[in-house]
Structures are given as C-alpha cells and as structure tokens.
Write an enzyme that holds these catalytic residues in place. Structure first.
Site, PDB file in Angstrom:
ATOM      1  CE1 TYR A  18      46.982   9.295  37.246  1.00 17.57           C
ATOM      2  CE2 TYR A  18      47.631   7.391  35.944  1.00 17.57           C
ATOM      3  CZ  TYR A  18      46.862   8.529  36.108  1.00 17.57           C
ATOM      4  OH  TYR A  18      45.974   8.877  35.113  1.00 17.57           O
TER       5      TYR A  18
ATOM      6  CG  HIS B 237      48.066  14.412  34.590  1.00 16.52           C
ATOM      7  ND1 HIS B 237      48.487  13.495  35.509  1.00 16.52           N
ATOM      8  CD2 HIS B 237      46.772  14.079  34.339  1.00 16.52           C
ATOM      9  CE1 HIS B 237      47.514  12.659  35.803  1.00 16.52           C
ATOM     10  NE2 HIS B 237      46.456  12.999  35.102  1.00 16.52           N
TER      11      HIS B 237
END
Length: 267
Positions: A39, A97
């Site tokens: 991110y 992830h």
C-alpha cells in the site's frame, strides 16, 4: 487473541489522506487498523498512530507481506522494516498478502518464515490472504492446525466465496472480508435498499452487519468522518433471518479483484 469484528482498511489511501482517515477513525473509536507493505502507507499509518495518543495495547494492527518478500531470507527483514515504519515492535496480525505467483516460492517456505516471525514476537497472530482451498491446505500442512488465524478474501453479497468459507471454518480459520461493499456496487441493490429502509439504516450498514453476523471480520475504508462513524455503528444492527436469507440469495460469483499474474486459480 480474537480478531476485531470491524476495523479500518487503508487500501489506496496514502500520505495525508491516510493520516487523516486513521486519525479520525481512532477519534471515533476504531481500534483495528489494516495496512500492507504494497500500500505504500505504513509510515503514514505509523505517524497517525503515534500522534493519536491511543496506547499501543489498545490497538489491533495488521500488515501484509508482499510477494517480493516471501522468500525465507527476505520475509522477516521486510517485516522489521514495516515495524520501523509503523513505530511498533510487533503487529497483532501478519498476513501473506497473495500466494507466490506461479508458486515461485513454495508455500511451506513462506509459511515457516511467517511462523518464525510469530515465535520471535514480531507478530501476535499470523494468517493468509487471497488463499484458495488448496492453498489453505498447503499452509495448514506447513504450520499445523490452530496457527492460521484468518484468511482475508474478497467477500460481499455478490461474491460470497462459500467454498473457501466452509473449508476455513471447518479448519478453525477465521474469515476476514475485504471489499465487503463491493466497491459500492452492492449499495444500489434493491434488496439491500429495502432491508436498509426497514431498519432505518444505510445500505452500507446493512452489508457490513450481514458480514459480521455471519462471523466475518470487515475492514471498510473511508476518508469521510460521517461514513467512518456510520460504518462503526453497523456493529449495533441486527438483521432478521429473512434479511440474511435475502442477502444470501444475491450471490452471483461477481469477483472484482483478480489481478493477472498474481491471482491464483479461484475456487
């Protein structure tokens, strides 16, 4: 340690935008914050957390290891870098992830490294994200039962991911729903709207309440104070069996997130 039913997601929020979102959420009473290495906002999230005055022990902080850091020699060093950005010595939940593209790094290798991070106190709980049934089984084979806290997956009324949910629940793996509002797509649904009107609630509150009532954790994001407050209030909404059945009937296998070269072969 249980996973909070509702937290703040920070996907696509960066710099001052994510600082403001996290700061406002904490003021309103949020205590669970979800971020990730990819991110690009861990440092900003850490800045907001440090400035908030909320004690670290009251927070539930999640981050996720990116695919480039899955090898045994990279995973823990990358986590230590993330912890520095987040101004903490541990996260409460550490996730893989995405599975390694094309299996370049074996599941057993990165799950073992993840378990080592937990053993070293760098993560209180560990889990996975975007894992299929087959990948969850490989992860379980690597670290054993009772170790994987959650599988964070796309899940909303139009994609209810039932095969993954049923397998996870049988194996004691909690489900965390991301994109619970379907990027806003489900909020205009007539069925959702009717239920919302009947309860004097917003469509977003209905969808979040539906997911939480099924036992899932949710991590909606917002940059607006009113929406952050409204999402938090969804914890108080109780839907009837008829409401839940009506939403269950909205399933249409409509997946929003399936990046080429990254996504596994979905169930």
């Amino acid at each position: 340690m249980s996973i909070p039913a509702l937290g703040l997601g920070t996907f696509r929020l960066k710099d001052q935008v994510v600082i403001d979102s996290v700061s406002t959420a904490l003021e309103l009473g949020y205590r669970a914050i979800d971020t990730a290495q990819i991110y690009g906002n861990e440092a900003a999230v850490g800045q907001a957390l440090s400035a908030s005055g909320v004690a670290r022990g009251e927070l539930f902080l999640t981050t996720k290891i990116w695919t480039e850091n899955l090898s045994r020699d990279k995973l823990i060093p990358s986590l230590e870098d993330s912890l520095g950005k987040l101004h903490t010595d541990h996260v409460d939940l550490l996730l893989i992830h995405w599975p390694s593209p094309n299996g370049a790094v074996p599941v057993g290798e990165y799950m073992s490294a993840l378990a080592e991070a937990q053993e070293r106190g760098l993560a209180r709980q560990i889990g996975v994200s975007n894992f299929t049934v087959a990948l969850m089984q490989e992860a379980l084979d690597a670290v054993g039962s009772g170790v994987i806290a959650t599988n964070q997956v796309e899940l909303h009324p139009y994609l209810q991911n039932r095969k993954v949910v049923e397998f996870a629940q049988r194996r004691g793996i909690h489900i965390t729903s991301y994109m619970t509002l379907g990027y806003g797509k489900v909020l205009g649904d007539a069925v959702i709207g009717e239920i919302a009107q009947r309860h004097g609630a917003t469509p977003a509150q209905v969808v979040l309440a539906w997911a939480m009532q099924l036992g899932y954790a949710v991590i909606p994001s917002s940059t607006k104070r009113a929406n952050l407050a409204s999402n938090l209030a969804a914890r108080e909404l109780r839907l009837s069996e008829a409401d839940m059945a009506a939403i269950a009937a909205l399933e249409r296998n409509e997946r929003i997130t399936s990046p080429a070269g990254l996504a596994p072969t979905w169930d």
